[in-house]
Design a protein around this motif. Structure first.
Motif, PDB file in Angstrom:
ATOM      1  N   LEU A  10     -23.488  16.660  12.921  1.00  0.00           N
ATOM      2  CA  LEU A  10     -22.365  15.827  12.505  1.00  0.00           C
ATOM      3  C   LEU A  10     -22.178  14.615  13.389  1.00  0.00           C
ATOM      4  O   LEU A  10     -22.061  13.478  12.901  1.00  0.00           O
ATOM      5  N   ALA A  11     -22.149  14.802  14.700  1.00  0.00           N
ATOM      6  CA  ALA A  11     -21.883  13.676  15.602  1.00  0.00           C
ATOM      7  C   ALA A  11     -22.962  12.611  15.478  1.00  0.00           C
ATOM      8  O   ALA A  11     -22.656  11.407  15.414  1.00  0.00           O
ATOM      9  N   ALA A  12     -24.225  13.016  15.420  1.00  0.00           N
ATOM     10  CA  ALA A  12     -25.311  12.044  15.296  1.00  0.00           C
ATOM     11  C   ALA A  12     -25.234  11.313  13.961  1.00  0.00           C
ATOM     12  O   ALA A  12     -25.452  10.098  13.885  1.00  0.00           O
ATOM     13  N   THR A  13     -24.913  12.032  12.906  1.00  0.00           N
ATOM     14  CA  THR A  13     -24.844  11.411  11.578  1.00  0.00           C
ATOM     15  C   THR A  13     -23.665  10.456  11.478  1.00  0.00           C
ATOM     16  O   THR A  13     -23.772   9.387  10.855  1.00  0.00           O
ATOM     17  N   GLN A  14     -22.548  10.806  12.110  1.00  0.00           N
ATOM     18  CA  GLN A  14     -21.373   9.937  12.026  1.00  0.00           C
ATOM     19  C   GLN A  14     -21.567   8.609  12.735  1.00  0.00           C
ATOM     20  O   GLN A  14     -20.770   7.699  12.563  1.00  0.00           O
ATOM     21  N   SER A  15     -22.632   8.463  13.498  1.00  0.00           N
ATOM     22  CA  SER A  15     -22.899   7.173  14.123  1.00  0.00           C
ATOM     23  C   SER A  15     -23.354   6.138  13.099  1.00  0.00           C
ATOM     24  O   SER A  15     -23.335   4.941  13.375  1.00  0.00           O
ATOM     25  N   TRP A  16     -23.731   6.608  11.888  1.00  0.00           N
ATOM     26  CA  TRP A  16     -24.170   5.664  10.849  1.00  0.00           C
ATOM     27  C   TRP A  16     -23.721   6.053   9.437  1.00  0.00           C
ATOM     28  O   TRP A  16     -23.786   5.237   8.526  1.00  0.00           O
ATOM     29  N   ALA A  17     -23.230   7.284   9.248  1.00  0.00           N
ATOM     30  CA  ALA A  17     -22.793   7.718   7.914  1.00  0.00           C
ATOM     31  C   ALA A  17     -21.554   8.589   8.045  1.00  0.00           C
ATOM     32  O   ALA A  17     -21.591   9.632   8.731  1.00  0.00           O
ATOM     33  N   ARG A  18     -20.452   8.184   7.405  1.00  0.00           N
ATOM     34  CA  ARG A  18     -19.203   8.934   7.497  1.00  0.00           C
ATOM     35  C   ARG A  18     -18.647   9.232   6.108  1.00  0.00           C
ATOM     36  O   ARG A  18     -18.806   8.446   5.176  1.00  0.00           O
ATOM     37  N   LEU A  19     -17.993  10.380   6.011  1.00  0.00           N
ATOM     38  CA  LEU A  19     -17.391  10.833   4.766  1.00  0.00           C
ATOM     39  C   LEU A  19     -15.872  10.831   4.901  1.00  0.00           C
ATOM     40  O   LEU A  19     -15.331  11.245   5.940  1.00  0.00           O
ATOM     41  N   PHE A  20     -15.192  10.384   3.843  1.00  0.00           N
ATOM     42  CA  PHE A  20     -13.731  10.383   3.808  1.00  0.00           C
ATOM     43  C   PHE A  20     -13.273  11.089   2.526  1.00  0.00           C
ATOM     44  O   PHE A  20     -13.654  10.690   1.424  1.00  0.00           O
ATOM     45  N   MET A  21     -12.467  12.145   2.687  1.00  0.00           N
ATOM     46  CA  MET A  21     -11.932  12.902   1.562  1.00  0.00           C
ATOM     47  C   MET A  21     -10.450  12.572   1.408  1.00  0.00           C
ATOM     48  O   MET A  21      -9.668  12.745   2.341  1.00  0.00           O
ATOM     49  N   VAL A  22     -10.072  12.102   0.211  1.00  0.00           N
ATOM     50  CA  VAL A  22      -8.718  11.581  -0.012  1.00  0.00           C
ATOM     51  C   VAL A  22      -7.894  12.598  -0.793  1.00  0.00           C
ATOM     52  O   VAL A  22      -8.189  12.881  -1.960  1.00  0.00           O
ATOM     53  N   PRO A  23      -6.831  13.148  -0.197  1.00  0.00           N
ATOM     54  CA  PRO A  23      -6.022  14.163  -0.877  1.00  0.00           C
ATOM     55  C   PRO A  23      -5.363  13.620  -2.139  1.00  0.00           C
ATOM     56  O   PRO A  23      -4.813  12.519  -2.154  1.00  0.00           O
ATOM     57  N   GLY A  24      -5.437  14.395  -3.219  1.00  0.00           N
ATOM     58  CA  GLY A  24      -4.705  14.071  -4.441  1.00  0.00           C
ATOM     59  C   GLY A  24      -5.257  12.919  -5.249  1.00  0.00           C
ATOM     60  O   GLY A  24      -4.696  12.585  -6.299  1.00  0.00           O
ATOM     61  N   LEU A  25      -6.326  12.292  -4.816  1.00  0.00           N
ATOM     62  CA  LEU A  25      -6.857  11.122  -5.519  1.00  0.00           C
ATOM     63  C   LEU A  25      -7.711  11.555  -6.695  1.00  0.00           C
ATOM     64  O   LEU A  25      -8.541  12.451  -6.574  1.00  0.00           O
ATOM     65  N   TYR A  26      -7.488  10.889  -7.841  1.00  0.00           N
ATOM     66  CA  TYR A  26      -8.295  11.153  -9.031  1.00  0.00           C
ATOM     67  C   TYR A  26      -9.587  10.339  -8.965  1.00  0.00           C
ATOM     68  O   TYR A  26      -9.907   9.720  -7.959  1.00  0.00           O
ATOM     69  N   HIS A  27     -10.309  10.318 -10.076  1.00  0.00           N
ATOM     70  CA  HIS A  27     -11.624   9.687 -10.113  1.00  0.00           C
ATOM     71  C   HIS A  27     -11.541   8.176  -9.887  1.00  0.00           C
ATOM     72  O   HIS A  27     -10.755   7.477 -10.506  1.00  0.00           O
ATOM     73  N   CYS A  28     -12.395   7.700  -8.997  1.00  0.00           N
ATOM     74  CA  CYS A  28     -12.521   6.261  -8.725  1.00  0.00           C
ATOM     75  C   CYS A  28     -11.185   5.600  -8.396  1.00  0.00           C
ATOM     76  O   CYS A  28     -10.823   4.564  -8.968  1.00  0.00           O
ATOM     77  N   ALA A  29     -10.463   6.200  -7.458  1.00  0.00           N
ATOM     78  CA  ALA A  29      -9.225   5.612  -6.923  1.00  0.00           C
ATOM     79  C   ALA A  29      -8.187   5.370  -7.997  1.00  0.00           C
ATOM     80  O   ALA A  29      -7.668   4.272  -8.168  1.00  0.00           O
ATOM     81  N   THR A  30      -7.881   6.423  -8.752  1.00  0.00           N
ATOM     82  CA  THR A  30      -6.708   6.452  -9.613  1.00  0.00           C
ATOM     83  C   THR A  30      -5.952   7.722  -9.239  1.00  0.00           C
ATOM     84  O   THR A  30      -6.481   8.583  -8.540  1.00  0.00           O
ATOM     85  N   GLY A  31      -4.709   7.840  -9.689  1.00  0.00           N
ATOM     86  CA  GLY A  31      -4.009   9.055  -9.341  1.00  0.00           C
ATOM     87  C   GLY A  31      -2.531   9.013  -9.610  1.00  0.00           C
ATOM     88  O   GLY A  31      -2.018   8.152 -10.318  1.00  0.00           O
ATOM     89  N   ASP A  32      -1.853   9.966  -8.994  1.00  0.00           N
ATOM     90  CA  ASP A  32      -0.421  10.160  -9.172  1.00  0.00           C
ATOM     91  C   ASP A  32       0.314   9.752  -7.891  1.00  0.00           C
ATOM     92  O   ASP A  32       1.036   8.760  -7.870  1.00  0.00           O
ATOM     93  N   LYS A  33       0.069  10.445  -6.805  1.00  0.00           N
ATOM     94  CA  LYS A  33       0.724  10.127  -5.532  1.00  0.00           C
ATOM     95  C   LYS A  33      -0.038   9.063  -4.752  1.00  0.00           C
ATOM     96  O   LYS A  33       0.555   8.298  -4.000  1.00  0.00           O
ATOM     97  N   LEU A  34      -1.344   9.038  -4.885  1.00  0.00           N
ATOM     98  CA  LEU A  34      -2.169   7.977  -4.299  1.00  0.00           C
ATOM     99  C   LEU A  34      -2.988   7.351  -5.418  1.00  0.00           C
ATOM    100  O   LEU A  34      -3.578   8.066  -6.233  1.00  0.00           O
ATOM    101  N   THR A  35      -3.042   6.024  -5.454  1.00  0.00           N
ATOM    102  CA  THR A  35      -3.665   5.334  -6.578  1.00  0.00           C
ATOM    103  C   THR A  35      -4.723   4.324  -6.180  1.00  0.00           C
ATOM    104  O   THR A  35      -5.408   3.781  -7.054  1.00  0.00           O
ATOM    105  N   GLU A  36      -4.871   4.049  -4.874  1.00  0.00           N
ATOM    106  CA  GLU A  36      -5.827   3.041  -4.423  1.00  0.00           C
ATOM    107  C   GLU A  36      -6.529   3.515  -3.155  1.00  0.00           C
ATOM    108  O   GLU A  36      -5.905   4.099  -2.265  1.00  0.00           O
ATOM    109  N   TYR A  37      -7.824   3.225  -3.106  1.00  0.00           N
ATOM    110  CA  TYR A  37      -8.573   3.495  -1.881  1.00  0.00           C
ATOM    111  C   TYR A  37      -9.822   2.631  -1.895  1.00  0.00           C
ATOM    112  O   TYR A  37     -10.602   2.666  -2.850  1.00  0.00           O
ATOM    113  N   ASP A  38     -10.018   1.848  -0.859  1.00  0.00           N
ATOM    114  CA  ASP A  38     -11.203   1.002  -0.750  1.00  0.00           C
ATOM    115  C   ASP A  38     -11.479   0.725   0.723  1.00  0.00           C
ATOM    116  O   ASP A  38     -10.753  -0.024   1.365  1.00  0.00           O
TER     117      ASP A  38
END
Length: 547
Positions: free
Chosen positions: A434-462
């Motif tokens: 994980l630590a070595a990979t995060q030096s060039w590739a990181r993952l972000f998981m967004v709670p409650g977000l629907y497909h392609c940054a749509t949703g109810d409580k959160l609606t935007e992510y970029d």
């Protein structure tokens, strides 16, 4: 609920965030054209990507966009593209957007605010991936692929690469120099394209954003979407779970699981911690109303939450719908009148199985005919490998200095988040941990977000600004921001999103709708994200590449 679902399906088509472009400011050099806009109209002998520019027109500045040269053309044989070149504010960056669904249309690429320091500083491009989709819903049309291998190749792997080559040649011609940095951002199929570019064309882009990536293409469209379509279809051909039941189902899910993260805020931070049983709102015998589920609806809901399995119970896809995503099922798993009364899952799966899923000249299938067996899963592999973006060998991308941001909404109704988690853990294992990979590739998981940054409580992510800062300043993204806006555009919630596996925890002070009041914490227990499923042997295989 209906508005959110419409946005979710529309996001498949655009697969790019619409960001305003403020006026240029001092502090960063800009590059003025060395040619007129009209001079770009001609044929360019780009190796492997012969390019024909048909029109190039100067478009005046508006309140939100800079003056620019609007270039339209195609790369042989039929990859249409649009490239927008700022005439006064360009600062040396190129940003290419992916497209969604089966593509089939060129969506005007938005100018983006890269934050270093002004918007409108970026040349932007988009493509239709080599074919023209038919209406009414362009993104789910697959008939173009029935007997056209060149179009299949363009969609599967070639189009994003050759448009990158064509755009860079045009940028060099127009400004007298190639772009200093090149970026790619896509969601859904655009997210698949993003991963594919990092895997198969590691020198095309310096920074890549893969949102909700459809990387497991063959299993996702051929098996998983078919599972969603069939799970909610009764023997009479009608939907089992109906739209009027979704609010009660969602409320019950939140009541069961919302507090698991220590904060009741209308979203489930990590649905894997939830053990919700839809039978808890089963209707009494003989009853059927909007506040409860019939026995058939309970069983259909359980299937929707579950991954597809074969005749022996083995998973045919890494995951299913997550608890908390229920409102987003409208239009995707459940039919919506505004989309012709056909669920998006059914339309995509049926078109894929009938026209795209198997080599040309071999027998095809359909949602109605498809059976969930290992044999049928394997039949999808030869053609699926051409589009899949599942390789964990990104050594060349890493060595070239590339930076990769992957993100996914926990409540994604179209592509289960479990697949992205499975891929990322396999990626970290193949790249030093994980630590070595995060030096060039990181993952972000967004709670409650629907497909392609749509949703109810959160609606935007970029996370584009954070990616640019990572590539150009060396500042790795330790915090990104998700936003919730109402129908009038007013912000009602912000929430930080930290690199996975870190989670956002409320610090106990101030509003729970203000990102400033959250801190990063590790998960309560390490997660095991790698899934044992029928596609275990697909990760070491890479599909074809174009010159």
């Amino acid at each position: 609920m209906r508005r959110l679902s419409m946005l979710g399906v529309a996001a498949l088509i655009t697969a790019g965030s619409i960001l305003t472009a403020p006026a240029a400011t001092a502090g960063e050099p800009t590059f003025r054209p060395v040619r007129t806009c009209g001079d770009l109209v001609r044929t360019y002998d780009v190796p492997g990507a012969v390019t024909h520019v048909k029109t190039a027109t100067v478009v005046p500045a508006t309140a939100t966009e800079p003056e620019h040269c609007d270039v339209r053309g195609h790369v042989e044989p039929a990859v249409r593209f649009q490239l927008r070149l700022p005439t006064k504010t360009y600062a040396g960056r190129y940003l290419q957007f992916g497209c969604g669904g089966f593509c089939g249309a060129v969506s005007t690429p938005p100018f983006a605010d890269c934050g270093l320091p002004h918007g409108g500083d970026v040349a932007v491009a988009a493509t239709d991936d080599g074919h023209v989709g038919k209406t009414p819903l362009v993104f789910d049309d697959g008939k173009w692929a029935e007997n056209n291998q060149a179009a299949r190749d363009d969609f599967a792997f070639r189009a994003p690469h050759v448009v990158s080559k064509a755009s860079k040649r045009l940028i060099t011609t127009f400004y007298g120099a190639p772009p200093r940095q090149s970026y790619f951002s896509g969601c859904s199929d655009g997210g698949r394209e993003a991963l594919l570019l990092a895997q198969r064309y590691p020198h095309d882009f310096d920074g890549i954003i893969a949102g909700a990536p459809a990387g497991y293409w063959g299993p996702l469209i051929g098996v998983y979407q078919t599972w969603l379509a069939k799970a909610n279809t009764g023997a009479d051909g009608k939907p089992i779970l109906t739209a009027d039941k979704l609010p009660a189902l969602h409320a019950a899910a939140l009541s069961s699981c919302d507090r698991a993260d220590g904060l009741t805020d209308g979203a489930i931070d990590d649905p894997r911690t939830c053990r919700f049983d839809p039978a808890t709102i089963a209707c009494p015998p003989g009853a059927d109303n909007a506040g409860c589920l019939t026995a058939a609806q309970v069983e259909a809901t359980k299937k929707i939450y579950a991954p597809p399995t074969d005749e022996r119970g083995r998973k045919l896809y890494p995951g299913g719908q997550t608890v908390g995503s229920e409102l987003s099922w409208y239009g995707w798993t459940l039919p919506a009148p505004e989309f012709g009364g056909v669920p998006a899952a059914f339309a995509l799966a049926d078109n894929y199985l009938k026209h795209m899923a198997y080599p040309i000249g071999t027998p095809h299938s359909s949602v109605e005919k498809f059976a969930f067996t290992t044999r049928n899963f394997n039949r999808l592999t030869p053609e699926g490998l051409r589009s899949d973006a599942m390789s964990t060998d990104l050594r060349e991308f890493r060595r070239s200095g590339g930076k990769l941001v992957i993100w996914h909404g926990w409540a994604d109704q179209a592509i289960p988040a479990a697949g992205t988690l499975d891929y990322y853990q396999r990626l970290t294992r193949a790249n030093g941990g994980l630590a070595a990979t995060q030096s060039w590739a990181r993952l972000f998981m967004v709670p409650g977000l629907y497909h392609c940054a749509t949703g109810d409580k959160l609606t935007e992510y970029d996370p584009l600004k954070e990616l640019v800062s990572w590539v150009e300043r060396g500042t790795a993204p330790d915090r990104t921001l998700a936003t919730g806006r109402d129908a009038d555009g007013k912000v009602f919630r912000t929430r930080p999103v930290f690199p996975y596996p870190l989670q956002a925890k409320y610090d106990g002070t101030g509003s729970v709708d203000d990102a400033a009041n959250f801190v990063p914490v590790p998960p309560s227990r390490p997660s095991q994200d790698v899934v044992d499923w029928a596609g275990n042997d697909l990760y070491g295989k890479a599909g074809p590449v174009a010159p």
